[in-house]
Design a protein around this motif. Structure first.
Motif, PDB file in Angstrom:
ATOM      1  N   VAL A   1      12.100  42.122 -30.964  1.00  0.00           N
ATOM      2  CA  VAL A   1      12.802  43.402 -30.991  1.00  0.00           C
ATOM      3  C   VAL A   1      11.801  44.443 -30.507  1.00  0.00           C
ATOM      4  O   VAL A   1      10.627  44.409 -30.879  1.00  0.00           O
ATOM      5  CB  VAL A   1      13.269  43.719 -32.435  1.00  0.00           C
ATOM      6  CG1 VAL A   1      13.893  45.099 -32.498  1.00  0.00           C
ATOM      7  CG2 VAL A   1      14.240  42.660 -32.922  1.00  0.00           C
TER       8      VAL A   1
ATOM      9  N   LYS B   1      12.228  53.540 -39.552  1.00  0.00           N
ATOM     10  CA  LYS B   1      13.615  53.528 -39.069  1.00  0.00           C
ATOM     11  C   LYS B   1      13.559  53.981 -37.616  1.00  0.00           C
ATOM     12  O   LYS B   1      13.368  55.165 -37.328  1.00  0.00           O
ATOM     13  CB  LYS B   1      14.496  54.458 -39.909  1.00  0.00           C
ATOM     14  CG  LYS B   1      15.970  54.364 -39.558  1.00  0.00           C
ATOM     15  CD  LYS B   1      16.821  55.199 -40.495  1.00  0.00           C
ATOM     16  CE  LYS B   1      18.293  55.025 -40.176  1.00  0.00           C
ATOM     17  NZ  LYS B   1      19.135  55.855 -41.070  1.00  0.00           N
TER      18      LYS B   1
ATOM     19  N   LEU C   1      11.019  48.375 -30.410  1.00  0.00           N
ATOM     20  CA  LEU C   1      11.366  49.644 -31.037  1.00  0.00           C
ATOM     21  C   LEU C   1      10.623  50.814 -30.402  1.00  0.00           C
ATOM     22  O   LEU C   1       9.507  50.660 -29.905  1.00  0.00           O
ATOM     23  CB  LEU C   1      11.013  49.595 -32.528  1.00  0.00           C
ATOM     24  CG  LEU C   1      11.597  48.439 -33.338  1.00  0.00           C
ATOM     25  CD1 LEU C   1      11.076  48.485 -34.768  1.00  0.00           C
ATOM     26  CD2 LEU C   1      13.114  48.488 -33.314  1.00  0.00           C
TER      27      LEU C   1
ATOM     28  N   ASP D   1      15.046  45.259 -42.580  1.00  0.00           N
ATOM     29  CA  ASP D   1      16.065  44.482 -41.875  1.00  0.00           C
ATOM     30  C   ASP D   1      15.533  43.105 -41.466  1.00  0.00           C
ATOM     31  O   ASP D   1      16.308  42.209 -41.156  1.00  0.00           O
ATOM     32  CB  ASP D   1      16.548  45.223 -40.625  1.00  0.00           C
ATOM     33  CG  ASP D   1      17.354  46.461 -40.967  1.00  0.00           C
ATOM     34  OD1 ASP D   1      18.064  46.435 -41.989  1.00  0.00           O
ATOM     35  OD2 ASP D   1      17.256  47.462 -40.228  1.00  0.00           O
ATOM     36  N   PHE D   2      14.216  42.954 -41.471  1.00  0.00           N
ATOM     37  CA  PHE D   2      13.595  41.698 -41.062  1.00  0.00           C
ATOM     38  C   PHE D   2      13.234  40.913 -42.316  1.00  0.00           C
ATOM     39  O   PHE D   2      12.274  41.234 -43.010  1.00  0.00           O
ATOM     40  CB  PHE D   2      12.372  41.977 -40.192  1.00  0.00           C
ATOM     41  CG  PHE D   2      12.689  42.828 -38.997  1.00  0.00           C
ATOM     42  CD1 PHE D   2      13.372  42.296 -37.910  1.00  0.00           C
ATOM     43  CD2 PHE D   2      12.343  44.168 -38.965  1.00  0.00           C
ATOM     44  CE1 PHE D   2      13.688  43.086 -36.812  1.00  0.00           C
ATOM     45  CE2 PHE D   2      12.644  44.966 -37.873  1.00  0.00           C
ATOM     46  CZ  PHE D   2      13.325  44.416 -36.788  1.00  0.00           C
TER      47      PHE D   2
ATOM     48  N   VAL E   1       7.967  41.940 -33.843  1.00  0.00           N
ATOM     49  CA  VAL E   1       8.597  43.238 -33.606  1.00  0.00           C
ATOM     50  C   VAL E   1       7.595  44.108 -32.858  1.00  0.00           C
ATOM     51  O   VAL E   1       6.513  44.411 -33.383  1.00  0.00           O
ATOM     52  CB  VAL E   1       9.005  43.923 -34.932  1.00  0.00           C
ATOM     53  CG1 VAL E   1       9.561  45.312 -34.664  1.00  0.00           C
ATOM     54  CG2 VAL E   1      10.014  43.067 -35.688  1.00  0.00           C
TER      55      VAL E   1
ATOM     56  N   LYS F   1      20.482  49.075 -31.283  1.00  0.00           N
ATOM     57  CA  LYS F   1      20.547  49.168 -32.741  1.00  0.00           C
ATOM     58  C   LYS F   1      19.369  49.977 -33.270  1.00  0.00           C
ATOM     59  O   LYS F   1      18.396  50.220 -32.560  1.00  0.00           O
ATOM     60  CB  LYS F   1      20.531  47.767 -33.369  1.00  0.00           C
ATOM     61  CG  LYS F   1      21.681  46.881 -32.939  1.00  0.00           C
ATOM     62  CD  LYS F   1      21.517  45.492 -33.522  1.00  0.00           C
ATOM     63  CE  LYS F   1      22.591  44.538 -32.997  1.00  0.00           C
ATOM     64  NZ  LYS F   1      22.355  43.158 -33.424  1.00  0.00           N
ATOM     65  N   THR F   2      19.460  50.365 -34.545  1.00  0.00           N
ATOM     66  CA  THR F   2      18.356  51.011 -35.247  1.00  0.00           C
ATOM     67  C   THR F   2      17.917  50.077 -36.363  1.00  0.00           C
ATOM     68  O   THR F   2      18.753  49.515 -37.074  1.00  0.00           O
ATOM     69  CB  THR F   2      18.793  52.374 -35.820  1.00  0.00           C
ATOM     70  OG1 THR F   2      19.165  53.228 -34.723  1.00  0.00           O
ATOM     71  CG2 THR F   2      17.675  53.028 -36.610  1.00  0.00           C
ATOM     72  N   TYR F   3      16.610  49.902 -36.500  1.00  0.00           N
ATOM     73  CA  TYR F   3      16.068  48.951 -37.469  1.00  0.00           C
ATOM     74  C   TYR F   3      15.131  49.625 -38.454  1.00  0.00           C
ATOM     75  O   TYR F   3      14.405  50.557 -38.105  1.00  0.00           O
ATOM     76  CB  TYR F   3      15.267  47.857 -36.750  1.00  0.00           C
ATOM     77  CG  TYR F   3      16.090  46.937 -35.902  1.00  0.00           C
ATOM     78  CD1 TYR F   3      16.602  45.753 -36.412  1.00  0.00           C
ATOM     79  CD2 TYR F   3      16.346  47.231 -34.560  1.00  0.00           C
ATOM     80  CE1 TYR F   3      17.350  44.881 -35.627  1.00  0.00           C
ATOM     81  CE2 TYR F   3      17.089  46.374 -33.759  1.00  0.00           C
ATOM     82  CZ  TYR F   3      17.585  45.205 -34.301  1.00  0.00           C
ATOM     83  OH  TYR F   3      18.322  44.354 -33.511  1.00  0.00           O
ATOM     84  N   GLN F   4      15.151  49.095 -39.685  1.00  0.00           N
ATOM     85  CA  GLN F   4      14.138  49.399 -40.675  1.00  0.00           C
ATOM     86  C   GLN F   4      13.337  48.120 -40.898  1.00  0.00           C
ATOM     87  O   GLN F   4      13.809  47.023 -40.600  1.00  0.00           O
ATOM     88  CB  GLN F   4      14.776  49.837 -41.988  1.00  0.00           C
ATOM     89  CG  GLN F   4      15.551  51.151 -41.870  1.00  0.00           C
ATOM     90  CD  GLN F   4      16.010  51.621 -43.230  1.00  0.00           C
ATOM     91  OE1 GLN F   4      15.191  51.913 -44.090  1.00  0.00           O
ATOM     92  NE2 GLN F   4      17.315  51.684 -43.427  1.00  0.00           N
TER      93      GLN F   4
END
Length: 192
Positions: A98, A15, A100, A28-29, A68, A22-25
């Motif tokens: 993305v 996370k 991160l 989410d993909f 990612v 945004k915040t992604y886990q």
């Protein structure tokens, strides 16, 4: 237990905040294939190969492959790798992935990231099918002779076994917080 994820192991969840606000886990993909790669802003091996990585990401996007990038480098070691500079880099280059930020470096430890760039390719079940370098000369891609990442993706999507599922990543080591810029965890080692 190996420092780096082994072929067949599942992708650890994360996370993390992204440069898009945004915040992604990982979950989410939902793409068919997920390419997670550890990267940064300053490394000459990253900078040298970013455009080849862009071409590979664009080539496979329509086939359900999502890229990612994760920056786990300590900004205390290299200020260029700060989150603010990540945002600026994405604004400047508009990369098709993305981006991160792993400030605590926990995700780098979970995956066993060794260098920047270091690629991890996961199948539909999020099991590791390829890990290692993108190309054999990331600093000077005009001299590269093989794109291992592209080969692995192409073979997997064609339904054949990946010929070379593990290579050694080529690049700068991950910059661990409160450590010398060249320090690597003692359990980290070459993959092949």
């Amino acid at each position: 237990m190996s420092f780096t994820l082994q072929i067949g192991e599942r992708a650890p969840n994360f996370k993390l905040p992204a440069t898009d606000g945004k915040t992604y886990q990982m979950f989410d993909f939902e793409d068919r294939i997920l390419v997670i790669f550890f990267t940064c802003n300053h490394c000459p091996f990253v900078i040298g190969s970013d455009e080849v990585t862009r071409q590979t990401a664009n080539r496979f996007a329509s086939l359900g492959v999502k890229f990612v990038g994760i920056n786990s480098n300590s900004a205390n070691t290299y200020e260029e790798d700060s989150f603010e500079n990540m945002v600026k880099r994405m604004e400047t280059h508009n990369f098709p992935w993305v981006y991160l930020h792993d400030e605590a470096q926990d995700v780098a430890r979970q995956y066993g990231a060794l260098r920047t760039p270091h690629f991890f390719v996961f199948d539909e079940d999020r099991r590791l099918i390829y890990t290692g370098r993108g190309v054999d000369n990331p600093r000077e891609t005009s001299k590269m002779t093989v794109n291992d990442l592209e080969n692995a993706l192409g073979e997997h999507l064609a339904g054949v076994e990946i010929t070379v599922p593990v290579t050694n990543p080529i690049g700068c080591n991950v910059k661990w917080d409160n450590k010398d810029a060249h320090w690597m965890p003692p359990e980290a080692c070459d993959l092949v």
